[in-house]
Structure formats: structure tokens, C-alpha cells
Scaffold this active site. Structure first.
Site, PDB file in Angstrom:
ATOM      1  N   PHE A  65      13.594   6.789  -2.758  1.00  6.76           N
ATOM      2  CA  PHE A  65      12.199   6.337  -2.671  1.00  6.76           C
ATOM      3  C   PHE A  65      12.118   5.109  -1.775  1.00  6.76           C
ATOM      4  CE2 PHE A  65       8.627   3.706  -4.144  1.00  6.76           C
ATOM      5  CZ  PHE A  65       7.593   4.609  -3.989  1.00  6.76           C
TER       6      PHE A  65
ATOM      7  N   ASP B 148      17.898  -0.392   1.537  1.00  5.38           N
ATOM      8  CA  ASP B 148      16.669  -0.703   0.802  1.00  5.38           C
ATOM      9  C   ASP B 148      17.068  -1.317  -0.542  1.00  5.38           C
ATOM     10  OD1 ASP B 148      14.445  -0.675  -0.861  1.00  5.38           O
ATOM     11  OD2 ASP B 148      13.661   1.213  -0.072  1.00  5.38           O
TER      12      ASP B 148
ATOM     13  N   LYS C 155      10.275  -6.506  -4.531  1.00  4.55           N
ATOM     14  CA  LYS C 155      10.005  -6.640  -5.981  1.00  4.55           C
ATOM     15  C   LYS C 155      10.349  -7.973  -6.647  1.00  4.55           C
ATOM     16  CE  LYS C 155       9.613  -1.834  -7.329  1.00  4.55           C
ATOM     17  NZ  LYS C 155       9.934  -0.859  -6.289  1.00  4.55           N
TER      18      LYS C 155
HETATM   19  C1  LIG Z   1       9.291  -0.099  -5.257  1.00  3.22           C
HETATM   20  C2  LIG Z   1      10.120   0.364  -4.131  1.00  3.22           C
HETATM   21  C3  LIG Z   1       9.603   0.483  -2.835  1.00  3.22           C
HETATM   22  C4  LIG Z   1       8.135   0.260  -2.522  1.00  3.22           C
HETATM   23  O1  LIG Z   1       7.739  -1.030  -2.806  1.00  3.22           O
HETATM   24  P1  LIG Z   1       6.148  -1.366  -2.940  1.00  3.22           P
HETATM   25  O2  LIG Z   1       6.124  -2.853  -3.110  1.00  3.22           O
HETATM   26  O3  LIG Z   1       5.653  -0.596  -4.128  1.00  3.22           O
HETATM   27  O4  LIG Z   1       5.507  -0.918  -1.695  1.00  3.22           O
HETATM   28  C5  LIG Z   1      10.451   0.861  -1.814  1.00  3.22           C
HETATM   29  N1  LIG Z   1      11.749   1.106  -2.054  1.00  3.22           N
HETATM   30  C6  LIG Z   1      12.287   1.012  -3.289  1.00  3.22           C
HETATM   31  C7  LIG Z   1      13.731   1.275  -3.477  1.00  3.22           C
HETATM   32  C8  LIG Z   1      11.492   0.644  -4.364  1.00  3.22           C
HETATM   33  O5  LIG Z   1      12.009   0.577  -5.585  1.00  3.22           O
END
Ligand SMILES: *Cc1c(COP(=O)(O)O)cnc(C)c1O
Length: 386
Positions: free
Chosen positions: A126, A210, A239
Site C-alpha cells: 500500500f 516506504d 504517519k
Molecule cells: C498510510 C500509508 C500511506 C499513505 O499515507 P497517507 O498519509 O494516508 O496518505 C502510504 N504508505 C504506507 C506504507 C502507509 O502505511
């Protein structure tokens, strides 16, 4: 509210430490922390103080001007990621935006003849909901209603064989989510990140990690790639970085820091003094209070508690540090998270067969005991003990 998400079950009014209270005054132990966001828990005095002082001093000025909190946070991030003096930081406001910036960075790695057009990402990973980050996200049902998305992204299996088959000199970048949080906290195979680093280095491919969910101490290291002993070319962060104040960042290492040039990217709010002051407060407190070490230690204790439940519902425990996935024997995850809520515990069911735990990095003995009690009761409700 737009119907883009399920209707929330609760209305929350306030929080303190690892607890929140709903509008009727019922208390909940928060083992999700706003999906790995509230690193310091709720209403932490260090964060409250820093944000209060900054908003009373200078909240926003546009990117025509630098500010001390912005430069301080950029320096902290280049130090903590290991990017060091050759590192550079781009600030934005969310995880998806950080991955958008990384996607644009990848497009700039064209190669001498402009033939690097392929971008690789992993199935089931994701990366966000905006069009570019959605193109990177390896979940076709999320993507398909919104196609066409930006082109050039190929999704591969998370195996070393798939890496070896896919990487060549026409690849611009490889995106990796080091523990797949939204997929249910799924670990990569042993040796995967090290092999990815070797192959990307050989072929001039940007290795972009990521760390939006796994970063900022969550897994018991500042960043999950440290467990593999590698250094990436770029990392995306969001986050947990400012404890609930919206922020995101792309950090580049070495040659990747030379790719963007003046005028190629920007964001009005990105890196403003308010958000970056919050980031400095959170990162400073994580360092001062030893919360990365706490995440490693409490993560072990949390795993021991889960193994101790001896419930027929639990099949496997995944993840690292305080990012924990509980794999279930049957598809009861939503019943289990509802039962936990009933007993005053917030956990999350990212899918029908997994429970995700991501408590604040400040958890201690009392919170772990609370989890043992409340989750134990939820398990007994859903599947009575043998
Ligand atoms: C939450 C998340 C995102 C997206 O972040 P947002 O602040 O919701 O746009 C992207 N990559 C990973 C791995 C995530 O957990």
C-alpha cells in the site's frame, strides 16, 4: 461526510497517554494510535507545549522563506535516516504526497538514453490513495475504479526470484513497503531487502523504501531497513513523525539528492514551521525518552502476551517491534475487533484474517497488562477457550 469509508462506530472526544474517551465518557485503551500516528500517545505535554509555542510565534510563511524548525527537522531526518550530509529532505503533508514526490523522483532517473521507463512495486503493498501513489499500490481492486492511473508501474511478487527476474537497466526505481501494514502486517522474506539493494545498485535503480507506517521507531529501529543492514536511495516518511500533526517527507541519499532541480516540485503547506516544530518535538522526545528501545522491548513483551493466550483463533504473530499483526485461523477479525472495542480496547482489522496492533511508542507495564486483560476477554467472547 463523503461515503468513501465505512461509517465510524464511535465518536471520540479526548485522549491522554495511551487512552481515549468517547463522547459518553467511556474509556478505551488505544492499541492503534491513529494507525501508527500518535507516537507519543495523546496530549503528550512535550508536543502540546511545542505546538502551542510555535503557533503563538509563527505558524506559516510559504516556501519563499526558510524557518528554524524546518531546517532543524531536515537535519534530524538526514541524521536519523543515515542519509547524512549528502541527504536532502522534501516536506509535504501526508504519506501519499511523500510517495507522489518519490514517484516524480523516479521519473527523473531516466538514464543516459532516457530508456529507464519501468517502475517496480510489490503486489499487495500500500502506498496511498492519490493517483500516483495509487498507481504504486499493489491492490488492483483499489486501483481499478480509477484507471487510467499514471503508467509504467509493474507489480511483482515479494520473492527474491521475482526481483532477479524483473530488475534490469530499464528500471528507474523499485518501491518497497518493508512490512506490509495495510495488508495485515506481512513481513518480507528473509534476505529480500539485501538482495533488492544489491540488484538496484548494480543496475542504477533507485531503491525507494516506504517507511510511512514502519518508520520513526515503530519496529524497534528508527527505520525498518536498518534491520536488514542496508541504506536506500530514498525513503518516504509520514504517519508517526509529528504525533498527529499532518506531515510527510521524502528523504534522498547520495546521488538521488541531485535529481530534483529548482521549480520541479512543491507544496504550499509542506514544511511549515507549525508542522515541523511538531516533528522536532516528537523526534526529540523519542530520542530523549529512549522510545525506539522501548518499542523493541515492549514489542517482545507484547508478542509473549499474544503467544500466551493459547486461543484457537490465533495462528501466527507477524511484524516487528510495536507493529504487530495477528494472523487468525478463521475470518473473524471484524468480530474480534468489535469485541475488543466492547471491552474498552482499540485494535484494527485491516482484513478479515488479521488484527493489527500499533500502540503508542510510550506503552509500559500498565498498558500491556490492560491489553492482556481486555484482548483476552475479546478472544473468549469470539471463541471460548479449549
Ligand atoms: C498510510 C500509508 C500511506 C499513505 O499515507 P497517507 O498519509 O494516508 O496518505 C502510504 N504508505 C504506507 C506504507 C502507509 O502505511
Amino acid at each position: 461526510m463523503m461515503r468513501t469509508l465505512a461509517t465510524p462506530q464511535l465518536m471520540l472526544a479526548r485522549g491522554e497517554g495511551c487512552y481515549v474517551w468517547d463522547v459518553d465518557g467511556k474509556e478505551y485503551l488505544d492499541f492503534l494510535a491513529g494507525i501508527a500516528v500518535n507516537s507519543l500517545g495523546h496530549a503528550h505535554p512535550v508536543l502540546v507545549d511545542a505546538v502551542s509555542r510555535q503557533i503563538a510565534t509563527l505558524a506559516h510563511v510559504s516556501n519563499y522563506f526558510a524557518t528554524p524548525p524546518q531546517l532543524e527537522l531536515a537535519e534530524r531526518l538526514t541524521r536519523l535516516t543515515g542519509a547524512g550530509a549528502a541527504g536532502r529532505v522534501y516536506f509535504c503533508n501526508s504519506g501519499a504526497e511523500a510517495n507522489e514526490a518519490a514517484f516524480k523522483l523516479a521519473r527523473l532517473n531516466r538514464g543516459a538514453s532516457g530508456r529507464r521507463k519501468r517502475i517496480l512495486a510489490l503486489n499487495n503493498a500500500f502506498h496511498g490513495r492519490t493517483m500516483g501513489s495509487l498507481a504504486l499500490t499493489g491492490k488492483p481492486p483499489m486501483r481499478e475504479p480509477f484507471e487510467p492511473v499514471p503508467s509504467g508501474v509493474e507489480h511483482i511478487e515479494s520473492t527474491i526470484a521475482a526481483l532477479e527476474a524483473a530488475i534490469d537497466d530499464r528500471v528507474a526505481a523499485l518501491f518497497i513497503e518493508p512490512i506490509k501494514g495495510e495488508a495485515g502486517v506481512i513481513d518480507l522474506p528473509e534476505g529480500f531487502l539485501r538482495r533488492a539493494r544489491e540488484l538496484t545498485e548494480q543496475h542504477g535503480v533507485l531503491l525507494i523504501i516506504d517507511e510511512i507506517q514502519t518508520g520513526i521507531g515503530r519496529t524497534g529501529k528508527w527505520f525498518a531497513y536498518e534491520h536488514a543492514g542496508i541504506v536506500p536511495d530514498a525513503v518516504t516518511i509520514a504517519k508517526g513523525m509529528a504525533g498527529g500533526v499532518p506531515i510527510g517527507a521524502l528523504v534522498t541519499f547520495g546521488w538521488a539528492s541531485e535529481l530534483f532541480s529548482r521549480g520541479q516540485h512543491g507544496s504550499t503547506f509542506g514544511g511549515n514551521p507549525l508542522a515541523t516544530a511538531a516533528g522536532n518535538a516528537v523526534l526529540g522526545e523519542i530520542e530523549n525518552a529512549g522510545l525506539v528501545e522501548n518499542a523493541a522491548r515492549r514489542g517482545e513483551e507484547l508478542r509473549a502476551i499474544i503467544h500466551g493466550f493459547d486461543s484457537p483463533l490465533i495462528s501466527v504473530v507477524r511484524g516487528s517491534g510495536l507493529l504487530v499483526g495477528i494472523g487468525l485461523t478463521e475470518g473473524d477479525a471484524h468480530r474480534l475487533s468489535d469485541a475488543a472495542l466492547h471491552h474498552g480496547l482499540i485494535v484494527n482489522a485491516p482484513n478479515e484474517s488479521s488484527i493489527r496492533l500499533a500502540p503508542p511508542l510510550i506503552v509500559g507495564d500498565a498498558e500491556l497488562a490492560g491489553f492482556r486483560d481486555r484482548f483476552g476477554r475479546a478472544l473468549a467472547d469470539v471463541a471460548p477457550h479449549r
